[in-house]
Design a protein around this motif. Structure first.
Motif, PDB file in Angstrom:
ATOM      1  N   LEU A 168       0.817  -1.210   0.000  1.00 38.57           N
ATOM      2  CA  LEU A 168       0.000   0.000   0.000  1.00 38.57           C
ATOM      3  C   LEU A 168       0.854   1.265   0.000  1.00 38.57           C
ATOM      4  O   LEU A 168       0.391   2.327  -0.427  1.00 38.57           O
ATOM      5  N   PHE A 169       2.096   1.113   0.478  1.00 31.86           N
ATOM      6  CA  PHE A 169       2.984   2.266   0.610  1.00 31.86           C
ATOM      7  C   PHE A 169       4.204   2.153  -0.304  1.00 31.86           C
ATOM      8  O   PHE A 169       5.126   2.951  -0.213  1.00 31.86           O
ATOM      9  N   ALA A 170       4.191   1.165  -1.179  1.00 28.65           N
ATOM     10  CA  ALA A 170       5.321   0.939  -2.079  1.00 28.65           C
ATOM     11  C   ALA A 170       5.490   2.123  -3.039  1.00 28.65           C
ATOM     12  O   ALA A 170       4.502   2.675  -3.531  1.00 28.65           O
ATOM     13  N   PRO A 171       6.721   2.527  -3.304  1.00 31.76           N
ATOM     14  CA  PRO A 171       6.947   3.664  -4.211  1.00 31.76           C
ATOM     15  C   PRO A 171       6.259   3.513  -5.561  1.00 31.76           C
ATOM     16  O   PRO A 171       5.721   4.492  -6.094  1.00 31.76           O
ATOM     17  N   ALA A 172       6.257   2.294  -6.113  1.00 31.30           N
ATOM     18  CA  ALA A 172       5.635   2.104  -7.426  1.00 31.30           C
ATOM     19  C   ALA A 172       4.139   2.357  -7.376  1.00 31.30           C
ATOM     20  O   ALA A 172       3.560   2.932  -8.310  1.00 31.30           O
ATOM     21  N   ALA A 173       3.478   1.950  -6.294  1.00 30.56           N
ATOM     22  CA  ALA A 173       2.039   2.187  -6.150  1.00 30.56           C
ATOM     23  C   ALA A 173       1.758   3.666  -5.930  1.00 30.56           C
ATOM     24  O   ALA A 173       0.821   4.237  -6.510  1.00 30.56           O
ATOM     25  N   ARG A 174       2.564   4.296  -5.113  1.00 29.26           N
ATOM     26  CA  ARG A 174       2.379   5.726  -4.850  1.00 29.26           C
ATOM     27  C   ARG A 174       2.585   6.541  -6.135  1.00 29.26           C
ATOM     28  O   ARG A 174       1.887   7.531  -6.367  1.00 29.26           O
ATOM     29  N   GLU A 175       3.514   6.104  -6.961  1.00 26.17           N
ATOM     30  CA  GLU A 175       3.764   6.790  -8.228  1.00 26.17           C
ATOM     31  C   GLU A 175       2.556   6.670  -9.154  1.00 26.17           C
ATOM     32  O   GLU A 175       2.199   7.634  -9.856  1.00 26.17           O
ATOM     33  N   LYS A 176       1.895   5.517  -9.144  1.00 24.83           N
ATOM     34  CA  LYS A 176       0.694   5.348  -9.965  1.00 24.83           C
ATOM     35  C   LYS A 176      -0.388   6.337  -9.537  1.00 24.83           C
ATOM     36  O   LYS A 176      -1.082   6.919 -10.383  1.00 24.83           O
ATOM     37  N   PHE A 177      -0.539   6.517  -8.235  1.00 21.26           N
ATOM     38  CA  PHE A 177      -1.550   7.457  -7.748  1.00 21.26           C
ATOM     39  C   PHE A 177      -1.177   8.887  -8.139  1.00 21.26           C
ATOM     40  O   PHE A 177      -2.043   9.669  -8.567  1.00 21.26           O
ATOM     41  N   ARG A 178       0.094   9.220  -7.999  1.00 17.64           N
ATOM     42  CA  ARG A 178       0.541  10.570  -8.363  1.00 17.64           C
ATOM     43  C   ARG A 178       0.284  10.835  -9.851  1.00 17.64           C
ATOM     44  O   ARG A 178      -0.201  11.914 -10.226  1.00 17.64           O
ATOM     45  N   GLU A 179       0.595   9.865 -10.706  1.00 16.53           N
ATOM     46  CA  GLU A 179       0.370  10.026 -12.143  1.00 16.53           C
ATOM     47  C   GLU A 179      -1.116  10.200 -12.448  1.00 16.53           C
ATOM     48  O   GLU A 179      -1.490  10.975 -13.336  1.00 16.53           O
ATOM     49  N   LEU A 180      -1.943   9.470 -11.719  1.00 16.50           N
ATOM     50  CA  LEU A 180      -3.388   9.573 -11.913  1.00 16.50           C
ATOM     51  C   LEU A 180      -3.865  10.983 -11.582  1.00 16.50           C
ATOM     52  O   LEU A 180      -4.567  11.620 -12.378  1.00 16.50           O
ATOM     53  N   VAL A 181      -3.475  11.495 -10.440  1.00 16.49           N
ATOM     54  CA  VAL A 181      -3.893  12.836 -10.030  1.00 16.49           C
ATOM     55  C   VAL A 181      -3.390  13.880 -11.014  1.00 16.49           C
ATOM     56  O   VAL A 181      -4.107  14.842 -11.354  1.00 16.49           O
ATOM     57  N   GLU A 182      -2.189  13.696 -11.515  1.00 17.66           N
ATOM     58  CA  GLU A 182      -1.591  14.678 -12.421  1.00 17.66           C
ATOM     59  C   GLU A 182      -2.270  14.738 -13.784  1.00 17.66           C
ATOM     60  O   GLU A 182      -2.018  15.656 -14.563  1.00 17.66           O
ATOM     61  N   GLN A 183      -3.156  13.787 -14.077  1.00 16.75           N
ATOM     62  CA  GLN A 183      -3.948  13.897 -15.300  1.00 16.75           C
ATOM     63  C   GLN A 183      -4.893  15.106 -15.243  1.00 16.75           C
ATOM     64  O   GLN A 183      -5.363  15.578 -16.275  1.00 16.75           O
TER      65      GLN A 183
END
Length: 257
Positions: A168-183
């Motif tokens: 839940l706190f893995a960098p790869a997962a957090r990056e996916k969320f960041r990319e989603l928001v940045e859309q």
């Protein structure tokens, strides 16, 4: 209009909790996750008696999502992401309600990681991101609510060091969320509580709720047309303190429509 998201953690075993919360909180639209029941076992009649129309996508013992509405019957538009990597798992349902598109999700947990479960989590999030971009490009008044199973930042967890090895706190997962928001999506809870530690989940053990040792994994992302109508957002902590309750607290968004 008040739209809520609630991981109920078993709709039939915790129906009394759900019923009490619906009566007290009176949300207009609700996305439920982790139904943990088949389609046939979904308590449709009991929910209808509470004044809510519902659509649902169940799965025996695991997963399962539903949308409830008392402001018009949900018109189902999807019950899986377009590029869902595993259609046997019921993780997404979407409907048009009162002129907005509501996508409700229960994203994969991903533990243990690394491994196939984490690979599946990332693949599912990629499918979500691709579809979310289509909604942004189409200027759809949409919101993506539910249990994302992602802790976006250090501010969204009680003690970050204790979650370093968790999917839940893995960098790869957090990056996916960041990319989603940045859309172009607006994280409603963070927008309305920019500097506050605000949680949506507390483990059952070690008095986590009493100590407020929580994490924020339930989110509501609003597309630009809806973000303009955002008034408030928050977490209703009250039902987390009830007997035989879910380990999540309902999160909610208030829109001026």
């Amino acid at each position: 209009m008040r739209i809520a998201s609630y991981n109920i953690n078993g709709i039939n075993s915790r129906f009394a909790v759900l019923e009490r919360w619906l009566k007290e909180f009176q949300p207009d639209i609700v996305g439920l996750q982790e139904l943990k029941c088949t389609d046939d076992a979904f308590p449709a009649a009991a929910i209808e008696a509470l004044g809510y129309s519902a659509i649902w996508h169940g799965q025996r013992a695991w997963n399962g999502v539903a949308l409830l509405s008392k402001v018009g019957r949900p018109v189902e538009t999807r019950r899986a992401l377009p590029a869902d990597p595993n259609l046997e798992q019921s993780r997404y349902i979407e409907a048009a309600i009162c002129g907005i598109l509501v996508g409700n999700m229960y994203a994969p947990n991903g533990n243990p990681q690394p491994g196939p479960k984490f690979d599946y989590k990332l693949a599912w999030l990629d499918a979500l991101k691709a579809y979310a971009q289509d909604l942004i490009d189409g200027e759809v008044p949409a919101m993506l609510i539910g249990d994302y199973n992602i802790i976006p930042t250090d501010e969204d967890v009680y003690k970050p060091e204790r979650w370093k090895k968790d999917a839940l706190f893995a960098p790869a997962a957090r990056e996916k969320f960041r990319e989603l928001v940045e859309q172009g999506w607006t994280d409603a809870l963070r927008k309305t509580h920019p500097d506050e530690r605000i949680y949506t989940f507390w483990h059952y053990w070690r008095n986590s709720f009493e100590r407020d040792a929580g994490i924020r994994i339930d989110h509501a992302l609003l597309s630009p047309p809806l973000a303009k109508k955002l008034k408030k957002a928050g977490v209703d902590r009250t039902p987390r303190g009830w007997e035989k309750t879910s380990d999540h607290g309902p999160m909610w968004v208030e829109l001026k429509l």
